[in-house]
Design an enzyme around this catalytic site. Structure first.
Site, PDB file in Angstrom:
ATOM      1  N   GLU A  56     -12.584  21.523  18.858  1.00  0.00           N
ATOM      2  CA  GLU A  56     -11.830  21.306  17.612  1.00  0.00           C
ATOM      3  C   GLU A  56     -12.839  21.075  16.476  1.00  0.00           C
ATOM      4  O   GLU A  56     -13.883  20.439  16.693  1.00  0.00           O
ATOM      5  CB  GLU A  56     -10.981  20.035  17.813  1.00  0.00           C
ATOM      6  CG  GLU A  56     -10.225  19.533  16.604  1.00  0.00           C
ATOM      7  CD  GLU A  56      -9.638  18.126  16.839  1.00  0.00           C
ATOM      8  OE1 GLU A  56     -10.317  17.258  17.448  1.00  0.00           O
ATOM      9  OE2 GLU A  56      -8.485  17.902  16.436  1.00  0.00           O
ATOM     10  N   LYS A 145      -2.536  22.398  14.602  1.00  0.00           N
ATOM     11  CA  LYS A 145      -2.304  21.150  15.356  1.00  0.00           C
ATOM     12  C   LYS A 145      -1.013  20.467  14.906  1.00  0.00           C
ATOM     13  O   LYS A 145      -0.803  20.217  13.707  1.00  0.00           O
ATOM     14  CB  LYS A 145      -3.503  20.229  15.156  1.00  0.00           C
ATOM     15  CG  LYS A 145      -3.474  18.957  15.987  1.00  0.00           C
ATOM     16  CD  LYS A 145      -4.812  18.248  15.825  1.00  0.00           C
ATOM     17  CE  LYS A 145      -4.919  16.985  16.642  1.00  0.00           C
ATOM     18  NZ  LYS A 145      -6.262  16.379  16.512  1.00  0.00           N
ATOM     19  N   CYS A 216      -6.790  18.898  20.748  1.00  0.00           N
ATOM     20  CA  CYS A 216      -7.067  17.483  20.984  1.00  0.00           C
ATOM     21  C   CYS A 216      -5.832  16.644  21.332  1.00  0.00           C
ATOM     22  O   CYS A 216      -5.317  16.750  22.430  1.00  0.00           O
ATOM     23  CB  CYS A 216      -7.829  16.900  19.802  1.00  0.00           C
ATOM     24  SG  CYS A 216      -8.625  15.346  20.251  1.00  0.00           S
TER      25      CYS A 216
HETATM   26  N1  CDT Z   1      -9.018  14.555  17.317  1.00  0.00           N
HETATM   27  C1  CDT Z   1      -8.066  13.843  17.977  1.00  0.00           C
HETATM   28  O1  CDT Z   1      -6.922  14.240  18.015  1.00  0.00           O
HETATM   29  N2  CDT Z   1      -8.458  12.680  18.512  1.00  0.00           N
HETATM   30  C2  CDT Z   1      -7.554  11.780  19.152  1.00  0.00           C
HETATM   31  C3  CDT Z   1      -8.170  10.437  19.107  1.00  0.00           C
HETATM   32  C4  CDT Z   1      -7.364   9.414  19.711  1.00  0.00           C
HETATM   33  S1  CDT Z   1      -8.421   8.147  20.246  1.00  0.00           S
HETATM   34  C5  CDT Z   1      -7.930   7.918  21.859  1.00  0.00           C
HETATM   35  C6  CDT Z   1      -7.257  12.129  20.605  1.00  0.00           C
HETATM   36  O2  CDT Z   1      -6.093  12.057  20.994  1.00  0.00           O
HETATM   37  O3  CDT Z   1      -8.168  12.401  21.384  1.00  0.00           O
END
Ligand code: CDT
Length: 362
Positions: A56, A145, A216
């Protein structure tokens, strides 16, 4: 490198996650990061990889964890697109060298980036990924996203870890749509070979691979995976930047990172198993100026097993030869949706967003 044994019906494909170590800061030159991405691409070519998955927001530091006040400064982290050029960004000097090289090597790509969409004077910023087909020499799918984590307003305590995706991005508006990618597996049936009216199920699992994309935080949501599962997904691609340690939460840095890795694996393994698909997960890892990110890039099989996983938090190619025919077992037995799903009992999933507890007892 892991290899799946073949059979008459095998649909073998060599795939990889291009895990990236940290992109240190907001001012790290794009050219430096692009060089690293090109190096990973060359390594993939040496291993016979046909599909490579970058993280990402691959081309920059994870800018959503910084407070960026100046709109001109923020604009540097986005690539432009519009209805007349939905994939115009592949000609940006920040991306084009990657496309030119992958055309020569014949490797399909997934990569994440900040997309600035300008439509009739209205600008929307998305956290986006695309699928570039080397055989067609064009992007054939885009995903924006949908599950944006974090908050709009920054935390005010100095030193706390910021997650400002709700500030910088609009919720994706393209839904969860699968697509087929050509030129990846031998002997794939085409539309002209198939008589769907005669027996629609007989040809399932015999065409070009059915692919879906997430970014993500999306991987933590069973609903997202199931939307793809209901389209017969065989290969899910996902890039991530996941915080390893946030000082505002309980636990030592080591414990938090282990826990974050555990939840990452749990999400990827259960999603793959419950939808009988392979999945490729590609991290941006290590310590950037805003804080630390987990590694754990992996390839997961349709039984939920991790076939191969990154050993470092640096640039690392994580690759395997997979057999897409292995998706058929789960799709035909435990997760034969036609036979076993009970959508008449799932209406709550669409009617409700937050939790509604039952009434208290007297
Ligand atoms: N980039 C992204 O979506 N990051 C979030 C951070 C959450 S911290 C546990 C993720 O769900 O990985």
């Amino acid at each position: 490198m892991a290899t799946a044994s073949g059979s008459d019906l095998s649909r073998l494909l060599t795939v990889a996650a291009a895990q990236m170590g940290p992109v240190k800061s907001l001012s790290t030159p794009r050219s430096e990061t692009l060089e690293r991405m090109l190096k990973l691409l060359e390594q993939a070519a040496e291993k016979g990889v046909k599909l490579l998955v970058y993280p990402e927001l691959a081309f920059t530091t994870f800018f959503a964890s910084y407070i960026i006040q100046d709109p001109d400064e923020l604009a540097k982290f986005f690539e432009q697109a519009s209805p007349s050029g939905p994939y115009a960004f592949i000609n940006s000097p920040n991306i084009k060298p990657l496309i030119d090289r992958t055309d020569k090597l014949g490797i399909d790509l997934y990569f994440g980036f900040g997309e600035r969409w300008v439509d009739d004077g209205k600008t929307s910023d998305f956290n986006t990924c695309v699928y570039y087909s080397a055989s067609l020499r064009k992007c054939i799918a885009k995903y924006r996203k949908i599950h944006l984590p974090g908050r709009y307003e920054p935390l005010t305590t100095p030193g706390f870890s910021q997650q400002l995706e709700k500030r910088y991005f609009t919720v994706g508006n393209l839904g969860f749509k699968t697509f087929r990618a050509p030129g990846l597996v031998d002997g794939a049936l085409k539309a002209r070979d198939v008589d769907l009216a005669a027996d629609p199920k007989a040809s399932q699992g015999k065409g070009d691979p059915i692919i879906g994309m997430l970014l993500c935080n999306d991987r933590r949501w069973a609903e997202a995976w199931r939307c793809y599962g209901l389209q017969g997904i065989e290969l899910l691609l996902e890039g991530y930047n996941t915080t390893a340690f946030a000082p505002q939460y309980e636990g030592s840095p080591e414990w938090q990172e282990e826990e974050a890795l555990f939840h990452h694996r749990l999400s990827c393994q259960s999603g793959s198993y419950q939808n009988a698909c392979f999945s490729i997960h590609s991290a941006k890892a290590g310590v950037e100026d805003h804080g630390s990110l987990i590694g754990g890039s992996s390839i997961v099989d349709p039984n939920g097993h991790i076939i191969v996983e990154a050993k470092t938090k640096e640039d690392e190619l994580v690759y395997a030869t997979i057999d897409l025919a292995k998706c058929r077992k789960g799709k035909g037995r435990v997760f034969a949706f036609d036979d076993h799903r009970r959508p008449e009992h799932y209406s709550r999933l669409l009617e409700q967003t937050g939790v509604q507890e039952p009434p208290f007892l007297d």
